[in-house]
Design a protein around this motif. Structure first.
Motif, PDB file in Angstrom:
ATOM      1  N   SER A   1      28.709 -23.822  59.593  1.00  0.00           N
ATOM      2  CA  SER A   1      28.131 -24.659  58.695  1.00  0.00           C
ATOM      3  C   SER A   1      27.895 -25.696  58.927  1.00  0.00           C
ATOM      4  CB  SER A   1      29.077 -24.586  57.381  1.00  0.00           C
ATOM      5  OG  SER A   1      28.699 -25.531  56.606  1.00  0.00           O
TER       6      SER A   1
ATOM      7  N   ASP B   1      29.555 -24.570  49.836  1.00  0.00           N
ATOM      8  CA  ASP B   1      29.963 -24.957  51.285  1.00  0.00           C
ATOM      9  C   ASP B   1      31.632 -24.992  51.226  1.00  0.00           C
ATOM     10  OD1 ASP B   1      27.425 -25.521  53.017  1.00  0.00           O
ATOM     11  OD2 ASP B   1      27.127 -26.581  51.080  1.00  0.00           O
TER      12      ASP B   1
ATOM     13  N   ALA C   1      17.716 -19.071  47.432  1.00  0.00           N
ATOM     14  CA  ALA C   1      19.086 -18.293  47.708  1.00  0.00           C
ATOM     15  C   ALA C   1      19.536 -17.370  46.362  1.00  0.00           C
ATOM     16  CB  ALA C   1      20.112 -19.600  47.582  1.00  0.00           C
TER      17      ALA C   1
ATOM     18  N   ASP D   1      29.692 -19.863  52.117  1.00  0.00           N
ATOM     19  CA  ASP D   1      28.432 -19.865  52.976  1.00  0.00           C
ATOM     20  C   ASP D   1      28.904 -19.321  54.278  1.00  0.00           C
ATOM     21  OD1 ASP D   1      25.790 -21.045  53.876  1.00  0.00           O
ATOM     22  OD2 ASP D   1      27.007 -22.103  54.865  1.00  0.00           O
TER      23      ASP D   1
ATOM     24  N   THR E   1      24.086 -29.839  52.870  1.00  0.00           N
ATOM     25  CA  THR E   1      24.967 -29.139  52.097  1.00  0.00           C
ATOM     26  C   THR E   1      23.913 -28.068  51.422  1.00  0.00           C
ATOM     27  OG1 THR E   1      24.839 -30.378  50.164  1.00  0.00           O
ATOM     28  CG2 THR E   1      26.545 -30.682  51.859  1.00  0.00           C
ATOM     29  N   GLU E   2      24.587 -27.145  50.674  1.00  0.00           N
ATOM     30  CA  GLU E   2      23.597 -26.202  50.073  1.00  0.00           C
ATOM     31  C   GLU E   2      23.438 -27.056  48.689  1.00  0.00           C
ATOM     32  OE1 GLU E   2      22.680 -22.953  50.263  1.00  0.00           O
ATOM     33  OE2 GLU E   2      23.422 -22.881  52.358  1.00  0.00           O
TER      34      GLU E   2
END
Length: 361
Positions: free
Chosen positions: A183, A219, A102, A224, A212-213
């Motif tokens: 999401s 999020d 990321a 996101d 989740t991230e």
């Protein structure tokens, strides 16, 4: 000079087989290695993994990729200098770089690799979901060099969202709006949130499950979803800048300002606010969904909405992403695409699908 000798002198060398370079050894990178090993064991023809790389080190690929992954993850942290993928062995034209990070730094390299004839397969949303100039540079480099950019893992974890939008545009259709629960983590959270448990407890469960991230603030802030909405709208042919998307953040002030190590301490401040919004939605016969919407005329918004129970976006379950597309072709009855949109396994599968598409082209 005979024609045979002339032919021998002008004959081009045989192309070298494509190799894979995996960047990222977190949850998605680890799932990629595990799925790669399973596919190879089942006889699927895949390019060899030349190396595995993270922000700390670059490790040569071996027959035991799990050991190489462990070695890369155990490497000491670096302080300064060029990233390992810039200092170590470089990919050559025809190779495939798999970006399972990321990282903004890695995303900055996408146009460079593509311009050199190196294919890029990515789950990193910052490539085409970040700066508009970078997204345009990626498209230009791929077109000019004939390299491929596999981005199906960036939105919907491999659902046929991007290729559907591109196919509609190539077929002459005109997109009017794209609206979606984009999401998987927020889909799961608001699907589970019925007032019986605090939202903060559900958030910690989603984080532990890998929905989740790595930093759940991405999020809850709507960032996101904003990135994914930019990727979708740009795939539909609209040069939307990030600042044009109006975002309603769910982030409480405490966690928003906290260091990453301390972010978990302030989630309880969300509980009362979201409990009140849930109760109001139920009283009106509606359901809370966190939605990203692009409208060619009215602009782009991201935020929590109370939708009628019969709305197409309310039909998803679990971590499902659900996207509704209105166009000239789908004006009265929209095109709806739905499926799992979160988790390291489905994301890794989408990455490998793109690798196979490029390798077997």
């Amino acid at each position: 000079m005979s024609a045979v000798v002339a032919l021998r002198r002008t004959r081009q060398p045989a192309p070298q087989p494509a190799r894979l370079a995996l960047l990222g050894t977190g949850g998605v990178g680890s799932a990629f290695v595990a799925r790669y090993a399973r596919l190879r064991a089942n006889g699927t023809a895949l390019p060899e993994v030349a190396w595995i790389c993270n922000a700390r080190t670059q490790v040569a690929g071996t027959d035991d990729l799990s050991a190489a992954l462990t070695q890369a993850r155990a490497a000491p942290r670096r302080h300064g200098g060029f990233p390992p993928w810039a200092e170590g062995e470089s990919p050559r034209p025809g190779d495939i770089v798999v970006d399972a990070t990321a990282s903004e730094t890695v995303a900055d390299w996408h146009p460079e690799w593509l311009a050199r004839g190196i294919h890029v397969v990515t789950a990193n949303k910052l490539g085409t979901g970040g700066d508009l100039g970078r997204a345009q540079a990626i498209a230009d480099a791929a077109r000019q060099a004939g390299s491929r950019y596999g981005d199906s893992a960036t939105v919907g974890a491999g659902l046929p969202l991007l290729r559907s939008l591109r196919a509609l545009g190539e077929g002459g259709d005109r997109i009017h709006s794209i609206e979606g629960v984009l999401s998987g983590s927020l889909a799961w959270l608001f699907g589970q949130f019925d007032g019986s448990r605090p939202f903060s407890a559900l958030l910690r469960e989603a984080q532990a499950s890998g929905y989740t991230e790595p930093d759940p603030r991405i999020d809850l802030s709507g960032e996101d979803v904003r990135r994914k909405l930019l990727i979708l709208s740009r795939a539909a042919g609209f040069a939307v800048s990030g600042h044009e998307v109006v975002v309603e953040s769910l982030m409480p002030a405490g966690p928003a300002a906290a260091d990453a190590a301390d972010v978990d301490v302030g989630w309880e401040t969300l509980d009362a606010l979201l409990a009140a919004r849930h109760a109001a939605a139920v009283a009106a016969g509606r359901r809370l969904c966190f939605v990203g919407r692009f409208d060619a005329d009215a602009g782009s918004q991201v935020g929590l909405r109370a939708l009628p129970a019969g709305h197409p976006l309310c039909a998803g379950r679990g971590t499902d992403n659900r996207v509704v597309i209105h166009s000239d072709r789908y004006r009265d009855r929209p095109l709806v695409i739905q499926g799992p949109g979160a988790g390291t396994e489905v994301t890794a599968a989408a990455l490998l699908d793109d690798v196979l598409s490029i390798a077997h082209r």
